[in-house]
Enzyme design. Sequence first.
Site, PDB file in Angstrom:
ATOM      1  N   ASP A  71       0.814  -1.219   0.000  1.00 56.45           N
ATOM      2  CA  ASP A  71       0.000   0.000   0.000  1.00 56.45           C
ATOM      3  C   ASP A  71       0.844   1.265   0.000  1.00 56.45           C
ATOM      4  OD1 ASP A  71      -2.529  -1.157  -0.096  1.00 56.45           O
ATOM      5  OD2 ASP A  71      -2.642  -1.412   2.073  1.00 56.45           O
ATOM      6  N   GLU A  88       0.188   9.531  -0.176  1.00 52.71           N
ATOM      7  CA  GLU A  88      -0.563  10.662   0.384  1.00 52.71           C
ATOM      8  C   GLU A  88      -1.079  10.376   1.791  1.00 52.71           C
ATOM      9  OE1 GLU A  88      -4.344  13.328  -1.075  1.00 52.71           O
ATOM     10  OE2 GLU A  88      -4.582  11.148  -1.104  1.00 52.71           O
ATOM     11  N   ASP A  89      -1.364   9.111   2.098  1.00 56.51           N
ATOM     12  CA  ASP A  89      -1.982   8.782   3.385  1.00 56.51           C
ATOM     13  C   ASP A  89      -1.032   8.920   4.565  1.00 56.51           C
ATOM     14  OD1 ASP A  89      -4.523   8.186   2.410  1.00 56.51           O
ATOM     15  OD2 ASP A  89      -3.956   6.135   1.891  1.00 56.51           O
ATOM     16  N   ARG A 113      -0.038  -0.456   7.611  1.00 54.76           N
ATOM     17  CA  ARG A 113       0.589   0.616   6.840  1.00 54.76           C
ATOM     18  C   ARG A 113       1.515   1.500   7.673  1.00 54.76           C
ATOM     19  NH1 ARG A 113      -2.844   3.880   2.694  1.00 54.76           N
ATOM     20  NH2 ARG A 113      -0.668   4.228   2.094  1.00 54.76           N
ATOM     21  N   ARG A 150     -10.740   5.257   8.816  1.00 60.37           N
ATOM     22  CA  ARG A 150      -9.283   5.347   8.940  1.00 60.37           C
ATOM     23  C   ARG A 150      -8.813   6.517   9.808  1.00 60.37           C
ATOM     24  NH1 ARG A 150      -6.405   2.562   4.900  1.00 60.37           N
ATOM     25  NH2 ARG A 150      -7.496   0.604   4.514  1.00 60.37           N
ATOM     26  N   HIS A 190     -12.111   7.428   2.139  1.00 62.28           N
ATOM     27  CA  HIS A 190     -11.502   8.680   2.581  1.00 62.28           C
ATOM     28  C   HIS A 190     -12.313   9.887   2.118  1.00 62.28           C
ATOM     29  CE1 HIS A 190      -7.453   6.390   2.548  1.00 62.28           C
ATOM     30  NE2 HIS A 190      -7.726   6.662   3.802  1.00 62.28           N
ATOM     31  N   CYS A 195      -3.729  10.141  -4.595  1.00 54.96           N
ATOM     32  CA  CYS A 195      -3.217   9.170  -3.616  1.00 54.96           C
ATOM     33  C   CYS A 195      -1.713   8.924  -3.688  1.00 54.96           C
ATOM     34  CB  CYS A 195      -3.941   7.836  -3.777  1.00 54.96           C
ATOM     35  SG  CYS A 195      -5.720   7.909  -3.612  1.00 54.96           S
TER      36      CYS A 195
END
Length: 213
Positions: free
Chosen positions: A19, A24-25, A44, A89, A119, A206
């Site tokens: 992942d 971006e996450d 992650r 999340r 998201h 992303c």
Amino acid sequence: LSALGCDVQRLEVQPDLPDSVFVEDIAVVLDEVALILRSGAPSRRAEAASVAEALGEYRELLHMQPPAMLDGGDVLRIDRQLYVGVSSRSNPDGIRQVESFVRPFGYQVFPVEVTGCLHLKSAVTQVGERSLLVNPDWLDRRIFKGMELIEVAPAEPYAANALLLADAIIYPASHHQTRERMEQRAIKVRTVDVSEIMKAEGAVTCCSLVFRT
């Protein structure tokens, strides 16, 4: 990205962290600091080390601490306002930590309830100075006061994710109807094939962290 003037820095491949392509996450990069987040997906969290190392060359780093959880895909910045998704999340502790990080720099934080998608940025992104692309079924559009809201085509519920750069947006090639709605408003659209990324509910925001050096 390069064609629109970006200097692209690629991070090393991490085969054990599939992942990690959704970079971006892991962080939110503001003009003053970078926030290194604590992902809502435990698998992650190991991604943070390489992202922090890269961003440390450009910004002071502030690290989120447990029990806070927050994914960068839940953060939409418009000027000095941060809209933060309350999703599977990102939890209230995460939003409170973000607010404590950014308040000294003059940012305001607005929580946004998200339903139907992973998201916030699956439901809304910025496509112009005062324009947002939005799926109104997945959030309460009334929170975005004073903004022009362009609704996605009903047949394209995942079409609200666009990446604004300069005077153009990068956009998935597959969302033809929604693209036409933007072009009717004179928005310049650069399409890319992200069909593989979309299989994991990813899209054009992303896979990059875009900021001024």
